[in-house]
Write an enzyme that holds these catalytic residues in place. Structure first.
Site, PDB file in Angstrom:
ATOM      1  CE  LYS A 129      -4.419   1.116   0.179  1.00  0.00           C
ATOM      2  NZ  LYS A 129      -5.560   0.393  -0.399  1.00  0.00           N
TER       3      LYS A 129
HETATM    4  P1  NAD Z   1     -12.975   7.890  -3.105  1.00  0.00           P
HETATM    5  O1  NAD Z   1     -11.971   8.919  -2.816  1.00  0.00           O
HETATM    6  O2  NAD Z   1     -13.378   7.647  -4.516  1.00  0.00           O
HETATM    7  O3  NAD Z   1     -14.328   8.184  -2.274  1.00  0.00           O
HETATM    8  C1  NAD Z   1     -14.335   8.348  -0.882  1.00  0.00           C
HETATM    9  C2  NAD Z   1     -15.714   8.871  -0.512  1.00  0.00           C
HETATM   10  O4  NAD Z   1     -15.835   8.946   0.912  1.00  0.00           O
HETATM   11  C3  NAD Z   1     -16.022  10.269  -1.038  1.00  0.00           C
HETATM   12  O5  NAD Z   1     -17.376  10.313  -1.458  1.00  0.00           O
HETATM   13  C4  NAD Z   1     -15.834  11.147   0.199  1.00  0.00           C
HETATM   14  O6  NAD Z   1     -16.596  12.342   0.138  1.00  0.00           O
HETATM   15  C5  NAD Z   1     -16.353  10.224   1.256  1.00  0.00           C
HETATM   16  N1  NAD Z   1     -15.913  10.559   2.611  1.00  0.00           N
HETATM   17  C6  NAD Z   1     -14.709  10.986   3.030  1.00  0.00           C
HETATM   18  N2  NAD Z   1     -14.731  11.205   4.356  1.00  0.00           N
HETATM   19  C7  NAD Z   1     -15.979  10.889   4.765  1.00  0.00           C
HETATM   20  C8  NAD Z   1     -16.629  10.882   6.010  1.00  0.00           C
HETATM   21  N3  NAD Z   1     -16.017  11.256   7.122  1.00  0.00           N
HETATM   22  N4  NAD Z   1     -17.921  10.463   6.050  1.00  0.00           N
HETATM   23  C9  NAD Z   1     -18.568  10.086   4.931  1.00  0.00           C
HETATM   24  N5  NAD Z   1     -18.011  10.078   3.733  1.00  0.00           N
HETATM   25  C10 NAD Z   1     -16.731  10.469   3.652  1.00  0.00           C
HETATM   26  O7  NAD Z   1     -12.426   6.551  -2.440  1.00  0.00           O
HETATM   27  P2  NAD Z   1     -12.819   5.070  -2.823  1.00  0.00           P
HETATM   28  O8  NAD Z   1     -11.851   4.567  -3.824  1.00  0.00           O
HETATM   29  O9  NAD Z   1     -14.281   4.985  -3.075  1.00  0.00           O
HETATM   30  O10 NAD Z   1     -12.435   4.309  -1.458  1.00  0.00           O
HETATM   31  C11 NAD Z   1     -13.341   4.233  -0.360  1.00  0.00           C
HETATM   32  C12 NAD Z   1     -12.894   3.106   0.558  1.00  0.00           C
HETATM   33  O11 NAD Z   1     -12.882   1.879  -0.175  1.00  0.00           O
HETATM   34  C13 NAD Z   1     -11.494   3.249   1.139  1.00  0.00           C
HETATM   35  O12 NAD Z   1     -11.466   2.654   2.425  1.00  0.00           O
HETATM   36  C14 NAD Z   1     -10.636   2.407   0.189  1.00  0.00           C
HETATM   37  O13 NAD Z   1      -9.429   1.970   0.778  1.00  0.00           O
HETATM   38  C15 NAD Z   1     -11.590   1.275  -0.073  1.00  0.00           C
HETATM   39  N6  NAD Z   1     -11.326   0.532  -1.302  1.00  0.00           N
HETATM   40  C16 NAD Z   1     -11.207   1.153  -2.506  1.00  0.00           C
HETATM   41  C17 NAD Z   1     -10.960   0.393  -3.646  1.00  0.00           C
HETATM   42  C18 NAD Z   1     -10.897   1.000  -5.015  1.00  0.00           C
HETATM   43  O14 NAD Z   1     -10.761   0.260  -5.994  1.00  0.00           O
HETATM   44  N7  NAD Z   1     -11.021   2.302  -5.156  1.00  0.00           N
HETATM   45  C19 NAD Z   1     -10.794  -0.994  -3.539  1.00  0.00           C
HETATM   46  C20 NAD Z   1     -10.932  -1.598  -2.301  1.00  0.00           C
HETATM   47  C21 NAD Z   1     -11.202  -0.828  -1.186  1.00  0.00           C
END
Ligand code: NAD
Length: 439
Positions: free
Chosen positions: A125
């Protein structure tokens, strides 16, 4: 070899207090799940010790010339947990709260996730401590290029392959791929996944994590005898994971009753329209749901949203959202973890005791890394798949992993999280035992 940070132990379990940083709490939680699986698997103490440590940790200072001519110095990280089952794989996060503890915890989770899906990867990561919304596109590009240069000694298509995570996307991956290729003097698009299609990205990658969350949610509902049609769903986070999960679940007949993002929560017991909400964010100056309004909509805080009565709660924002402070008030029947590490280990025990079924992150959000794997394979073979092939294979991998986790949980009378960790940890331990410890 860098040892995992010291942990406090009380009565055999690692405990984190609410005063600890979110990153440290997440690391405690990850180690706690590993320790639990190691005990249940009766893992040898030697292998357990290896799994608790992180093989490589790189911290880099990133000087960047800002648009006003000033030089700012940002801190970046890349952590590789182990190389037991293949090259490192894991996202790159841009967020003010990024810390070494957080990145270390996320790298470990990637190891177990890749093993649960039986992908030939180990966990890694990366991240930069930065508030990306305060940087211009040019500043972000310079920061990304400098970060790629700084971590270049330890990444590579057969060493460690970064991908998008919170606040990074296809554009970030395009800059990373270009920087690596220019510095190496070769076309090395397979250095990252989650790239734009025009640069060797895979069809079906952009929505894969959210689609995977939707697939696992529906499999969970069916396994416990619930109807998908009409199931009420609450989604925290409206980014790459949350939006697509809401989109596919709404398409399949679920009723999305609440969605939140960084601007707060939006609740309508009659159902929300994720498409209309996405359209709104695209034209909103902050690119968030701030100001979104339709008849019947109620504003709630993110804390309130997590405790709404619903069938399924999907935390899809950041870690450490469901803790000992709110676990007693969660009213969902099922929690499907779209985010990485959204539930603390104490909360996990409370939820389990209350009969709430939690599908852990290392299974629920693995659709993204699965299609990343397909993208990497396509890059190495220089042969692109059609969308149907991507989707069919993704469903096959997700269904197999779901079944294996359920079978193990049933046969050992443990929770889905314990079953998933036991499956992932046993596969990695087996690989280490078969390889032996070098030299
Ligand atoms: P992203 O940046 O696309 O979206 C994050 C979202 O969370 C945004 O809508 C943001 O406004 C919101 N957010 C931030 N702080 C917040 C809060 N305090 N309360 C509510 N909403 C809040 O990120 P993502 O890629 O969607 O990732 C989200 C989660 O999923 C993370 O934990 C990431 O590690 C995990 N994840 C992502 C992927 C991927 O392929 N992108 C894969 C596996 C896991």
């Amino acid at each position: 070899m860098t040892l995992a940070p010291p942990v406090t132990r009380e009565g055999g379990t690692i405990t984190a207090t609410i005063q600890d940083s979110p990153g440290m709490r997440m690391l405690y939680t990850a180690l706690n799940h590993l320790d639990d699986a190691a005990e249940r698997l009766q893992l040898s103490p030697s292998i357990h010790r290896v799994l608790r440590s992180c093989e490589r940790t790189l911290k880099v200072a990133l000087p960047v010339e800002m648009d006003n001519g000033e030089i700012e110095v940002f801190t970046g990280y890349r952590v590789q947990h182990t190389n037991a089952r293949g090259p490192g794989k894991g996202g790159v996060r841009y967020h003010a709260d990024v810390s070494l503890d957080e990145v270390t915890a996320l790298a470990q989770l990637m190891t177990w996730k890749c093993a649960v899906l039986d992908l030939p990867y180990s966990g890694a990561k990366g991240g930069i401590s930065v508030s990306p919304q305060n940087l211009s596109e040019k500043e972000l590009r310079r920061l990304t290029r400098r970060y790629t240069y700084a971590i270049m000694p330890i990444i590579g298509p057969k060493k460690d392959i970064p991908a998008p995570d919170v606040n990074t996307d296809e554009r970030t991956m395009a800059w990373m791929s270009d920087t690596y290729s220019m510095l190496q003097g070769i076309a090395a698009q397979e250095i990252v996944t989650g790239k734009p299609i025009a640069l060797g990205g895979s069809l079906g990658r952009a929505d894969s994590t959210g689609l995977g969350v939707a697939i696992i949610t529906e499999s969970t509902l069916k396994r416990y005898g619930e109807l998908v049609e009409g199931a009420t769903v609450v989604v925290q986070g409206f980014g790459k994971v949350g939006y697509w999960a809401a989109h596919y679940l709404a398409q399949d007949g679920c009723k999305i009753i609440a969605i939140s993002d960084v601007s707060g929560g939006y609740y309508n017991p009659n159902g929300l329209d994720p498409e209309a909400m996405l359209k709104y964010t695209k034209s909103s100056p902050t690119r968030t749901l701030e100001g979104y309004s339709v008849p019947g909509l109620e504003r709630v805080t993110n804390e309130e949203l997590l405790c709404l009565k619903c069938d399924v709660l999907i935390p899809a924002a950041l870690e450490d959202q469901i803790t000992s402070l709110n676990a007693d008030h969660i009213q969902a029947k099922y929690i499907v973890e779209g985010a990485n590490g959204p539930t603390s280990s104490t909360a996990d025990k409370i939820l389990h005791a209350r009969g709430i079924i939690t599908v852990p992150d290392i299974l629920a959000n693995a659709g993204g890394v699965t299609v990343s794997y397909f993208e990497w394979v396509q890059g190495l073979q220089a042969f692109l798949w059609d969308l149907d092939t991507v989707r069919k294979n993704m469903r096959r991998f997700m269904d197999t992993a779901f079944q294996q986790v359920c079978d193990l949980s049933d046969s050992r009378h443990v929770s889905l999280r314990q079953g998933a960790f036991m499956l992932g940890v046993s596969r990695v331990a087996d690989a280490i035992e078969q390889r032996g410890i070098f030299p």
